[in-house]
Design a protein around this motif. Structure first.
Motif, mmCIF file in Angstrom:
data_model
loop_
_atom_site.group_PDB
_atom_site.id
_atom_site.type_symbol
_atom_site.label_atom_id
_atom_site.label_comp_id
_atom_site.label_asym_id
_atom_site.label_seq_id
_atom_site.Cartn_x
_atom_site.Cartn_y
_atom_site.Cartn_z
ATOM 1 N N ARG B 52 0.826 -1.213 0.000
ATOM 2 C CA ARG B 52 0.000 0.000 0.000
ATOM 3 C C ARG B 52 0.857 1.258 0.000
ATOM 4 O O ARG B 52 0.571 2.238 -0.668
ATOM 5 N N ARG B 61 1.020 9.695 -3.815
ATOM 6 C CA ARG B 61 0.169 9.873 -2.643
ATOM 7 C C ARG B 61 0.964 9.500 -1.408
ATOM 8 O O ARG B 61 2.141 9.246 -1.492
ATOM 9 N N GLY B 63 -0.420 7.145 1.187
ATOM 10 C CA GLY B 63 -0.714 5.852 1.766
ATOM 11 C C GLY B 63 -1.205 5.999 3.187
ATOM 12 O O GLY B 63 -1.397 7.098 3.670
ATOM 13 N N PRO B 64 -1.406 4.880 3.880
ATOM 14 C CA PRO B 64 -1.928 4.953 5.244
ATOM 15 C C PRO B 64 -1.016 5.756 6.156
ATOM 16 O O PRO B 64 0.194 5.572 6.160
ATOM 17 N N MET B 65 -1.601 6.690 6.915
ATOM 18 C CA MET B 65 -0.768 7.547 7.735
ATOM 19 C C MET B 65 -1.247 7.655 9.167
ATOM 20 O O MET B 65 -0.580 8.212 10.000
ATOM 21 N N ARG B 66 -2.458 7.151 9.446
ATOM 22 C CA ARG B 66 -3.021 7.488 10.749
ATOM 23 C C ARG B 66 -2.782 6.430 11.811
ATOM 24 O O ARG B 66 -2.625 6.717 12.975
ATOM 25 N N VAL B 67 -2.792 5.174 11.408
ATOM 26 C CA VAL B 67 -2.726 4.105 12.400
ATOM 27 C C VAL B 67 -1.281 3.862 12.747
ATOM 28 O O VAL B 67 -0.560 3.257 12.002
ATOM 29 N N GLN B 74 -1.327 -0.275 10.167
ATOM 30 C CA GLN B 74 -2.560 -0.322 9.373
ATOM 31 C C GLN B 74 -3.034 -1.741 9.173
ATOM 32 O O GLN B 74 -4.204 -2.061 9.277
ATOM 33 N N ALA B 77 -4.872 -3.248 12.061
ATOM 34 C CA ALA B 77 -6.299 -2.860 12.082
ATOM 35 C C ALA B 77 -7.087 -3.645 11.040
ATOM 36 O O ALA B 77 -8.203 -4.121 11.307
ATOM 37 N N ASP B 78 -6.506 -3.788 9.844
ATOM 38 C CA ASP B 78 -7.204 -4.547 8.802
ATOM 39 C C ASP B 78 -7.459 -5.980 9.239
ATOM 40 O O ASP B 78 -8.540 -6.529 9.019
ATOM 41 N N ILE B 80 -7.644 -7.286 12.295
ATOM 42 C CA ILE B 80 -8.652 -7.411 13.358
ATOM 43 C C ILE B 80 -10.036 -7.205 12.766
ATOM 44 O O ILE B 80 -10.988 -7.928 13.089
ATOM 45 N N LYS B 81 -10.134 -6.224 11.854
ATOM 46 C CA LYS B 81 -11.454 -5.979 11.270
ATOM 47 C C LYS B 81 -11.930 -7.177 10.486
ATOM 48 O O LYS B 81 -13.090 -7.574 10.543
ATOM 49 N N LEU B 82 -11.048 -7.808 9.719
ATOM 50 C CA LEU B 82 -11.469 -8.962 8.935
ATOM 51 C C LEU B 82 -11.853 -10.128 9.837
ATOM 52 O O LEU B 82 -12.752 -10.901 9.511
ATOM 53 N N ILE B 84 -13.362 -9.975 12.699
ATOM 54 C CA ILE B 84 -14.659 -9.837 13.365
ATOM 55 C C ILE B 84 -15.781 -9.475 12.393
ATOM 56 O O ILE B 84 -16.852 -9.058 12.801
ATOM 57 N N ALA C 27 -10.025 -0.780 15.344
ATOM 58 C CA ALA C 27 -9.710 -1.553 14.145
ATOM 59 C C ALA C 27 -10.748 -1.286 13.056
ATOM 60 O O ALA C 27 -10.427 -1.045 11.903
ATOM 61 N N SER C 31 -10.133 0.981 9.318
ATOM 62 C CA SER C 31 -9.988 0.098 8.177
ATOM 63 C C SER C 31 -11.327 -0.023 7.467
ATOM 64 O O SER C 31 -11.835 -1.106 7.266
ATOM 65 N N ALA C 58 -6.441 7.190 1.383
ATOM 66 C CA ALA C 58 -5.596 6.116 1.891
ATOM 67 C C ALA C 58 -4.965 6.495 3.213
ATOM 68 O O ALA C 58 -4.605 5.629 4.004
ATOM 69 N N ARG C 59 -4.852 7.801 3.472
ATOM 70 C CA ARG C 59 -4.275 8.220 4.740
ATOM 71 C C ARG C 59 -5.102 7.709 5.911
ATOM 72 O O ARG C 59 -4.572 7.466 6.998
#
Lengths: 173, 363, 217
Positions: B52, B61, B63-67, B74, B77-78, B80-82, B84, C27, C31, C58-59
């Motif tokens: 990513r 860009r 890409g993921p910046m917050r987690v 990131q 988080a993905d 754990i989400k998948l 549940i 989570a 996501s 994406a951020r």
């Protein structure tokens, strides 16, 4: 061509020179008259009994060769009691574009199909049938194309009303 | 069957090295299995994040910046989400196959992962038929895809699965031919011996253009095997909604996703092992100080670096080229890659048998 | 935060439960995978906002747009919804795996937008079709607006959801207050307005009123 002074399409004489294509068509035997509302493109009107013959002539005549039906739609004119069918033709070889309008009676609106000339007309005529209620004689598959099959009424007619539509209130004094 | 082979080999090695009888063997086995699965999960999560971020950078860009700092967690988080998410099984789906399909994909990946030689000691299973084992097990992965498409009871998924199956078995041929080239030069199917034979230099330049061609074809064929763009028509989003994994949600989808990324790692690791020297450092004959400096860097670091370069190239290709149509894909394989592969093998055999080489090559 | 309660405050619960809720909500919020769905102009704006480099979704961890509803958890409804589309949209929503969230962007999905009057087919708001969590006004909304909606949804998930009440959302309505104004300001202004209105001069009002008429001529 954007001559707003022309009072009605049946007026034969005009001061401004016309497109030679239109001249030739008017001189032909299809009962064609100049269309004052065609805007920047050359446009003609034709009565519905000559519609198929005129369109076949336009397609097959080698000097005209209008082999592309760009669009086919309709305009509802309740004041005249007619629905005007509009055909936008394009010639891919000469680059010429022509608008053909044909008024049909509003009650019992019916016209000959041109699917034999341009196969794309099949769906375009289905759309006009769907939204205006114009039936096409000898159409291979005339049914609604956009709305659901059990829709009642023809929405683009100007007198269409149903319970779902919301009309704005009259502006208060 | 292959799982049984793996377990037997592990058991033998454990018993031989530890000499502590059945309980020590069992303990060692448990550690090995946990290590394999744990490293696979961590690797998968890291690879998804890297994909990513790399994709984002290629597209200007962020890409993921917050987690976590710069989006490092990131994928946590993905995951754990998948885990549940609701598990949806379509009503008419074949329940047993629906359960088995992602499991097969993951099993194939895990089996291929155990033969990868990271360093002389970090090598889970050193099969004497390592290369053949890899080819066999990667063929097992297509079963997951086909079963996924079939068990979904969804005609578009089935179409995607059939396309994937056709693509997979076609490119398997080119892949195997490239493997054969490397094996011809190295003289052994055992992966540790393949790496050891590159002690004087990596095959990619000691192999006289033949291995360069084989390397390039290997990269192309493995990209196609993994259904990665530009060969990802089976899971083409604009065409088949999701291809064979349309109906899988939550954890099942996570299995497919993970399997694809770990397979990418395994293919890159195998390319690094066979053509780029595995854990062998970069050494030039004659430059002794340079060679000794290079030798100080430990083997796993060399291996990781090579695999990282190949993975980066794979991602680069993904975000550069448009997708190939399925007929273009088949044409590429059967009309270009396969003849090139066959010619390659013949030339390699001629070179080795007749001794027409410039660098000293092993037996 | 006077009026609204987070899930913790509303339901209570011991330390372990609330920590588990926190981890799971973090989570889920970080996501959110959107479904690739868009009908008209708002869809183009959404693509430019979410995928293009300048404003980049994406951020926030949401760039994995899945085409299959089974794998997506966020449905960003972008575009005009007409009667023919409504059952298909509902089908997509039903096919999504729970927990699923909906952001309705643009005026068309909130109320019908510019097509309210004299339209035989445009739905006047998408709330008649499926439950919406966040509305983002605009025609089309600026990318910053869409991201504010996404962040509001994230806040809603992080503080408002709990395993003990799945499917129930607590909306952070107090964040709709303009910055610098608090509930106390509103309360005091309301009080002063009500007080000012509570005094009536009856005589002045009587003189103001004309004499009533008993006929319609």
């Amino acid at each position: 061509m954007t001559d707003a002074d022309v009072p009605s399409p049946d007026e034969p004489a005009e001061p401004t020179p016309r497109n030679p294509l239109i001249e030739a068509l008017i001189a032909s035997s299809y009962g064609v008259t100049d269309d004052p509302l065609s805007g920047s493109n050359p446009g003609v009107r034709v009565p519905v009994e000559n519609l198929y013959d005129l369109l076949a002539h336009l397609r097959s005549e080698p000097s005209l060769a209008f082999n592309c039906l760009l669009s086919h739609t309709a305009v509802d004119r309740p004041a005249d009691g007619t629905i005007e069918l509009l055909y936008v033709l394009q010639s891919l070889s000469t680059g010429q574009r022509l608008l053909v309008t044909c008024p049909v009676n509003r009650d019992n609106a019916s016209a000959p199909t041109v699917c034999g000339l341009w196969p794309i007309a099949e769906w375009q005529e289905r759309e006009v049938f769907d939204l205006f209620g114009v039936t096409y004689e000898k159409h291979p598959d005339l049914r609604r194309v956009f709305l659901d099959d059990d829709w009642r009424g023809y929405p683009l007619r100007k007198d269409y009303q149903d319970d779902f539509m919301l009309t704005p209130d009259e502006p208060k004094q | 069957m292959s799982a049984a082979i793996v377990l037997l080999t592990l058991a033998e090695r454990a018993a031989a090295s530890l000499e502590v009888g059945i309980w020590g063997t069992a303990a060692w086995l448990a550690v090995a299995i946990v290590a394999a699965i744990g490293s696979m999960s961590l690797l998968g999560m890291a690879l998804v994040l890297i994909e990513r971020k790399v994709a984002a950078r290629f597209q200007s860009r962020l890409g993921p910046m917050r987690v976590g700092p710069h989006g490092l967690f990131q994928t946590v988080a993905d995951s754990i989400k998948l885990l549940i998410k609701e598990d949806i099984i379509p009503e008419q789906a074949d329940r047993i196959l629906f359960f088995l399909a992602p499991t097969f994909s993951l099993i194939a990946t895990l089996l291929a992962l155990v033969i990868v030689p990271v360093s002389p000691t970090l090598h889970l299973v050193d099969l004497n038929i390592g290369v053949v084992f890899f080819a066999a097990v990667s063929g097992f992965g297509v079963l997951g895809i086909l079963l996924g498409g079939w068990s979904s009871n969804n005609k578009w998924s089935l179409l995607g699965a059939m396309r994937a199956g056709a693509q997979f078995i076609s490119y398997e041929l080119s892949l195997t031919l490239c493997l054969i080239v490397a094996v011809l030069f190295a003289g052994s199917l055992q992966l540790s011996e393949v790496v050891a034979s590159q002690a004087d230099g990596w095959w990619i330049w000691r192999g006289h253009v033949v291995t360069i061609v084989a390397f390039v074809v290997f990269i192309i064929a493995s990209t196609a095997e993994l259904n990665r763009p530009p060969f990802d028509l089976p899971e083409a989003e604009s065409e088949l909604t999701g291809g064979f994994h349309t109906e899988f949600s939550g954890l099942r989808f996570a299995f497919f996703f993970l399997a694809e990324f770990i397979n990418m790692f395994v293919a890159s690791a195998l390319a690094a092992t066979l053509f780029l020297g595995g854990w062998m450092p970069f050494q030039v004959g004659g430059w002794d100080t340079f060679n000794s400096v290079m030798a100080i860097i430990p083997g796993p670091i060399w291996f990781a670096g090579k695999v990282a370069v190949i993975i980066f190239i794979s991602m680069w290709v993904r975000w550069t080229f448009p997708r190939l149509r399925v007929d273009q894909l088949m044409r590429l394989e059967w009309k270009f890659l396969l003849p090139i592969g066959i010619a390659n093998v013949l030339i390699a055999a001629v070179i080795i048998l007749s001794g027409l080489y410039f660098f000293p090559v092993g037996n | 935060m006077g009026v609204e309660k987070s899930a913790d405050q509303a339901l209570g619960g011991n330390y372990l439960l609330t920590r588990v809720d926190q981890v799971l909500n973090m989570a889920r919020a970080n996501s959110l995978w959107p479904l690739t769905f868009g009908t008209s102009c708002c869809a183009i704006e959404m693509m430019m906002a979410t995928g293009a480099p300048r404003h980049d979704i994406a951020r926030f961890g949401a760039e994995v747009a899945r085409p299959s509803p089974r794998q997506a958890d966020l449905l960003i409804i972008a575009g005009t919804i007409v009667k023919r589309m409504a059952p298909r949209l509902r089908t997509l929503y039903e096919q999504m795996a729970e927990p699923r969230y909906v952001i309705a962007t643009g005026a068309c999905t909130i109320s019908g937008g510019p097509f309210i009057y004299n339209s035989y087919t445009t739905l006047r708001g998408v709330e008649d079709v499926l439950p919406v969590d966040v509305f983002v006004p605009g025609c089309p909304p600026r990318p910053e607006g869409l991201f504010y909606g996404l962040l509001t949804l994230q806040r809603m998930i992080k503080s408002g959801e709990t395993l003990r009440q799945p499917g129930v959302r607590r909306k952070p309505v107090m964040s709709a207050l303009p910055p610098g104004i608090s509930m106390d300001d509103i309360r005091s202004e309301m009080e002063s307005l009500l007080e000012a209105d509570s005094e009536v001069d009856v005589e002045a009002r009587r003189r103001q009123l004309g004499w009533p008429s008993s006929t319609n001529t």
